[in-house]
Each structure stands twice: as C-alpha cells, then as structure tokens.
Write a protein that holds these residues in place. Sequence first.
Motif: not given
Length: 365
Positions: A253-269
Amino acid sequence: MSNRVESVDLLRGLTIVAMILVNNPGTWSHVYAPLLHAEWHGLTPTDLIFPFFLFIVGISIHLAYRNKPKNTSTYKKIIIRSLKLFGLGFFLAWFLPYFPFFRDLEVVRIPGVLQRIGFVFFFSAILYLNCNWKTLFAIGMTILIGYWLLLGFVPLPNPEGISPTFDRAANNWAMYIDSSILGEHMWKNDYDPEGLMSSLPAIATCISGILIGRILTSAKNNLVKNLIAISAILLITGYVWSLWFPLNKAIWSSSFVLVTSGWATLILAIIYYLQDIKQIKFGAVFKQVGMNAITIFFVSGFIAKTFYLIKVGENQRIHSWLYENFFTYDFLSSKLSSFLYALVVIGFYLWLANVLYRKKIFIKV
C-alpha cells in the motif's frame, strides 16, 4: 564521495541477514511474533525488510549511475542485470533437488523476491537515467496516489460494478489483476505478495531510495539533520495516510511505502552518522554480506529449499532432522529452539561472506 558508502553497505548487509533470519526458523509452528509478517493489514519488523532492500537498491542506482552516459552500453547492462535477477529468482522457484529436477512450468510460481528486485531495478534505473529529481519525485507520488485511487475507488469490471476493497478478497484490485493474469503461477491461490500490481508502488519505494541517495552524496551541511527531518515527514505522512489506506505489505500500500521509507531513512541516518561522520567502525561482517548481497541471498534460498525437500530416511527432511536432533531440548521453549536454529543459519552465511571477502571474491549480478 566514492561509489562505496560504508553505511549503505552495512544497512544492505543487515537487511540481507534479517531476510535470512525470518526465512529460516527451525519450525514455522513456533516463531516469535516480530519475526512473522502481519497477517494482512499491519506492520511488523519483518515487514520492513524487503522495502528496506528496495530502498537500498534505489540508493545504489544513484551511486552507480550518476556519472554513467545514457548510451546503448549502459542500457544493455541494466537489461542484463534485470534479467539475471529475474532468472535467479525464477530458478529458485523452478528447480527441485531430485529427479526430474524442475517443476512443471504450468504451475511454477512466476513472481518472487528476486524477480521483483529485477523488475523494480529495471524501471527505476531507466527512470533515473532519463529524469531529474523533481520528475522522479512527481512519478513516485503519481504512482502512490494513483494506486490508492484505483484500489480504493474504481469499481471492478463486472456487470454489477462491485466496489473495491483493501481487504483480502476477490474484489481487491491487486488480487484481481494477479489472479486474472498469473492464474496458478502465484504463491497463494488468491494472491501473491510479490505480484504484478503491487510491484508498481514497489518502484516508488526504490525511487525514494534514489532521492535519498542523491541527498546522501550532496555536499550540503546538516546532512544527518536533513535525513532525520525527511524521515519524520515520511513517517507522519504515511501513518496519517494509513487511516484511509492501511499499512499492508501484501498489496504494498502507498502508506506502507511512505512509512517503510521513513524508517529506512531514519536508520540510515543513524548508521551514516556513526560510520561515515564519527568514524565509529562496527558491523564489519555485515558490510561483507552487503558486498555480496544477492549471492548470499540466492545461496541461502537454494540451500533452504534443498534442506526442506530432500528426505533423510522415510519420513523426515534434512531441515526437520537437523532441527529436531540438534536444537530441541526439554529446557528450551519451542520458539527459542526455532530461533536458535535461525541464528546458526545466519552464522553460516556470515562465515561465508567473510570467506568471500577475504578471498576478494565479489560476485556482481
């Protein structure tokens, strides 16, 4: 900045290790809840793993192709790599570790994890070569909004015009398209988590990685703060959107895309801050996995399938024989025994990655 960013290699390696962990319990009857996918709507730590990898594929596209010319040679390499990924995934679904060594093509599953990686890589790389970041952002948002509108509001093609649903039902657009086109070539009778429709928003996940990769290689100040701010925007937007379009890995789902990309960005940071800015070196063995990620993942899938299918005696398979003889004890709970089996499997692949690294063997797919 070179094409190797230590934090990206580390996150890629951690993601592959997590994939192997959740795919190899001692028994599927006893698994800790965080190591299982959500049954349908919802989000568990396990649901983060595959989108994390596609996010990293996006970063890698930026790192690998930012200085590549748009010529026949570049496009040829993209096509060949995409076909290799699809072929490896299809082979895992097709082969049998006993005669006749291959499944009937009429029923073999066509989608899969490596197949989706190949599909997403192909379209994302082509888009990257031909679009600036603003156009990529617009394409990603168009995919997400269009996918939501289709799955949520467009009636299915039938005489009665049945209303669509996000639930696991025949009038879910993703399931309807997959079952209509793929038929018996799916993971389940009614849907496939790596199906055709859900591969479209998966491209948006990869595009998010491309855009983050562009920020990662910029010379701007406050890089980590910017990444954290972006992750907050993605997470807030995604969780709010999930009130109308639920978080769901099965239909991506589109919300799944945003949330998982958000977590990935945070962990990468966080990893980037520690590894590349503070120069705190850790997780070397995970980086080694990340440098042979597809190879390690393919080998793990091949061995796991072989262990599940080859018999030891009349009634047991290699997998169950190993688990029951070496990991089940009265003083251990069933879930802990199952988890310990998965940890030993991970230990083997960490060792394999280390051997490949020390011998300077880096297999590019």
